[in-house]
Design a protein around this motif. Structure first.
Motif, short mmCIF file in Angstrom:
data_model
loop_
_atom_site.label_atom_id
_atom_site.label_comp_id
_atom_site.label_asym_id
_atom_site.label_seq_id
_atom_site.Cartn_x
_atom_site.Cartn_y
_atom_site.Cartn_z
N LEU A 82 4.54 -11.25 16.79
CA LEU A 82 5.18 -11.45 15.48
C LEU A 82 4.73 -10.44 14.44
CD1 LEU A 82 5.24 -15.34 15.02
CD2 LEU A 82 7.18 -13.81 15.33
N GLN A 83 3.57 -9.83 14.67
CA GLN A 83 3.10 -8.85 13.69
C GLN A 83 4.02 -7.63 13.64
OE1 GLN A 83 0.91 -10.55 12.06
NE2 GLN A 83 0.96 -11.95 13.80
N TRP A 84 4.74 -7.38 14.75
CA TRP A 84 5.68 -6.26 14.75
C TRP A 84 6.87 -6.53 13.84
CZ3 TRP A 84 5.12 -1.54 17.13
CH2 TRP A 84 4.06 -1.42 18.02
N ALA A 85 7.14 -7.80 13.56
CA ALA A 85 8.28 -8.15 12.70
C ALA A 85 7.86 -8.39 11.26
CB ALA A 85 8.96 -9.40 13.25
N ASP A 86 6.61 -8.10 10.93
CA ASP A 86 6.11 -8.32 9.58
C ASP A 86 6.40 -7.09 8.74
OD1 ASP A 86 4.77 -8.89 7.28
OD2 ASP A 86 2.91 -9.53 8.25
N SER A 87 7.27 -7.22 7.76
CA SER A 87 7.65 -6.07 6.93
C SER A 87 6.47 -5.53 6.14
CB SER A 87 8.79 -6.46 5.98
OG SER A 87 8.41 -7.52 5.13
N ARG A 88 5.59 -6.40 5.69
CA ARG A 88 4.45 -5.94 4.92
C ARG A 88 3.48 -5.13 5.77
NH1 ARG A 88 1.64 -9.96 0.81
NH2 ARG A 88 0.47 -8.00 0.58
N THR A 89 3.40 -5.45 7.06
CA THR A 89 2.57 -4.63 7.95
C THR A 89 3.11 -3.22 8.03
OG1 THR A 89 1.81 -6.51 9.28
CG2 THR A 89 1.79 -4.35 10.32
N TRP A 90 4.42 -3.09 8.19
CA TRP A 90 5.04 -1.76 8.28
C TRP A 90 4.91 -1.01 6.95
CZ3 TRP A 90 5.94 0.52 12.63
CH2 TRP A 90 6.20 -0.24 13.77
N ILE A 91 5.01 -1.73 5.84
CA ILE A 91 4.83 -1.07 4.55
C ILE A 91 3.40 -0.56 4.41
CG2 ILE A 91 4.73 -1.49 2.05
CD1 ILE A 91 7.10 -3.38 2.38
N GLY A 92 2.43 -1.36 4.89
CA GLY A 92 1.04 -0.91 4.85
C GLY A 92 0.81 0.31 5.71
N ILE A 93 1.43 0.33 6.91
CA ILE A 93 1.28 1.50 7.78
C ILE A 93 1.94 2.72 7.15
CG2 ILE A 93 1.90 2.45 10.03
CD1 ILE A 93 -0.33 0.36 10.11
N LEU A 94 3.14 2.53 6.56
CA LEU A 94 3.80 3.64 5.87
C LEU A 94 2.94 4.15 4.72
CD1 LEU A 94 6.27 5.44 5.29
CD2 LEU A 94 7.20 3.55 3.92
N HIS A 95 2.33 3.23 4.00
CA HIS A 95 1.45 3.62 2.90
C HIS A 95 0.29 4.47 3.41
CE1 HIS A 95 -2.01 2.99 0.16
NE2 HIS A 95 -1.10 3.08 -0.80
N GLY A 96 -0.32 4.04 4.53
CA GLY A 96 -1.42 4.81 5.10
C GLY A 96 -0.98 6.19 5.55
N ALA A 97 0.24 6.28 6.12
CA ALA A 97 0.73 7.58 6.59
C ALA A 97 0.97 8.52 5.41
CB ALA A 97 2.02 7.39 7.39
N LEU A 98 1.59 8.01 4.34
CA LEU A 98 1.85 8.85 3.17
C LEU A 98 0.55 9.26 2.48
CD1 LEU A 98 4.97 7.04 1.68
CD2 LEU A 98 4.90 9.15 3.03
#
Length: 409
Positions: A98-114
């Motif tokens: 379910l963590q793959w479907a968590d939008s906030r997780t993806w936003i956090g990963i995008l934040h780390g990448a940027l």
């Protein structure tokens, strides 16, 4: 609260660290994805890899939110861990997936990448800043100074000094600008806007309202069923029995007396059933003496031994107490009727503005949520009150239920 200058000063070393780690982290992430794909058909090992990677992504997102929130004093909402509603052996892996479907997780990963991209640029700015400091000492090296960057070659020392000052100013300004960009990026990505908060609140209120309506429908259906299957047939039977007694009164007084006694007993049973039905609405002791006393009365009627520990120093809102009462009552009913339990443990306390309960029985397990069922009604009731309801009931037991309900003392 840190002022903006201190925030920028703290952010710059973090950007440097991200610039150093961005390539190794990217390679690890790509390697994990590739390994998961390669092992996908090898006894489902790839599924485990992807599930664990989802957990790692969630943790990294939480770290990003905590770091940015601390660095820039941002008000970032709590990022709850998503859990699976399943009660079978796949609950653990489903929770990880379910963590793959968590939008906030993806936003956090995008934040780390940027931020890593900003960090890579910061490394170049830091290089020029450090180089400028070295060029400041050019007059101490002689009348001329060799500058190898951009094939400039040998220049007078005073020119190298001026270039050093320019490199320091430009490098410093670029690093400060990148730190400011980091703050703006974090605020934009991690802090929800007022419009987003209002949309989320509207969706939550709509969901609560729908769940409250669903809980009311389930409760009404239960009342209708209990009346139709229990009290109503018994009262009809009492009426028929009294009619037979009336006809026998003159010809067979003895039989009429027996029928009247039978009707009297049936009437007492009907009254008991009505009391139980009314108790399902709202027990009077709950309103008069509070949740602790109401649960004690409930457990006193339980056919299964119950060990209860209640630590509730205050009275709470009627809604919170009633919601928790019915959650415990439904759990005890299921433990008695379906789980065939011989012991139940109940723990209830208040923490951080919530009533919290944990109910565990030693029954056979296998409980599940079905539309219109008792568990479904309680879940709708709890979530409509703004609380949470989680349960685990694998085949063979035990069944563990955890309920939280917001309260105000």
């Amino acid at each position: 609260m840190k002022n903006k200058a201190l925030q920028i000063a703290i952010a710059i070393p973090q950007l440097v660290l991200y610039g150093v780690l961005c390539i190794p982290m990217f390679m690890l992430f790509v390697g994990a994805i590739a390994s998961g794909i390669a092992l996908l058909f090898a006894f489902l090992v790839g599924v485990v890899v992807f599930a664990l990677l989802g957990l790692v992504m969630y943790l990294l997102a939480r770290v990003e939110e905590a770091r940015a929130g601390w660095t820039f004093d941002l008000d970032i909402p709590h990022h709850a861990f998503r859990t699976s509603p399943r009660t079978d052996g796949w609950k653990f892996f489903h929770t990880l997936a379910l963590q793959w479907a968590d939008s906030r997780t993806w936003i956090g990963i995008l934040h780390g990448a940027l931020v890593s991209l900003l960090g890579a640029i910061t490394l170049f700015a830091l290089h020029w800043f450090a180089t400028g400091i070295v060029w400041l000492f050019a007059p101490l090296m002689g009348e001329t100074y060799l500058i190898s960057e951009f094939l400039i070659g040998e220049v007078p020392s005073w020119v190298a000094l001026l270039l050093g000052l320019a490199a320091i100013v430009v490098g410093g300004l670029v690093m400060i600008g990148l730190a400011v960009a980091h703050r703006a990026l974090s605020k934009q990505l991690l802090v929800p806007s007022r419009e987003a908060e209002l949309r989320h609140e509207a969706r939550a209120q709509s969901q609560y309202r729908q769940q409250a309506l669903s809980a009311a429908d389930i409760e009404r259906a239960r009342i209708e069923r209990d009346l139709h299957d229990g009290v109503q047939p018994r009262l009809v039977s009492v009426g028929m029995t009294l009619g037979m007694a009336k006809r026998k009164l003159e010809t067979d007084p003895q039989r009429a007396s027996e029928l009247i006694d039978e009707a009297h007993e049936s009437t007492k049973v009907a009254v008991t059933e009505l009391r139980q039905l009314v108790r399902g609405f709202q027990p009077a002791v709950l309103q008069d003496r509070g949740l602790d006393a109401a649960l004690s009365a409930l457990i006193g009627r339980s056919a299964v031994p119950v060990n209860i520990q209640v630590d509730l120093p205050n009275r709470y809102t009627d809604r919170a107490e009633a919601t928790m009462y019915f959650a415990v009552a439904e759990a005890l009913t299921n433990a008695t009727k379906h789980a065939q339990a011989t012991a139940v443990q109940v723990r209830i306390h208040e923490a951080n503005g919530y009533l919290m309960a944990r109910i565990e029985d030693n029954g056979r397990g296998g409980a599940h949520r079905s539309p219109g069922g008792g568990i479904d009604g309680v879940i709708n009731r709890v979530t409509a009150a703004g609380g949470t309801y989680h349960f685990s009931s694998p085949e063979g037991g035990p069944t563990v239920i955890e309920v939280t309900v917001p309260c105000a003392s």
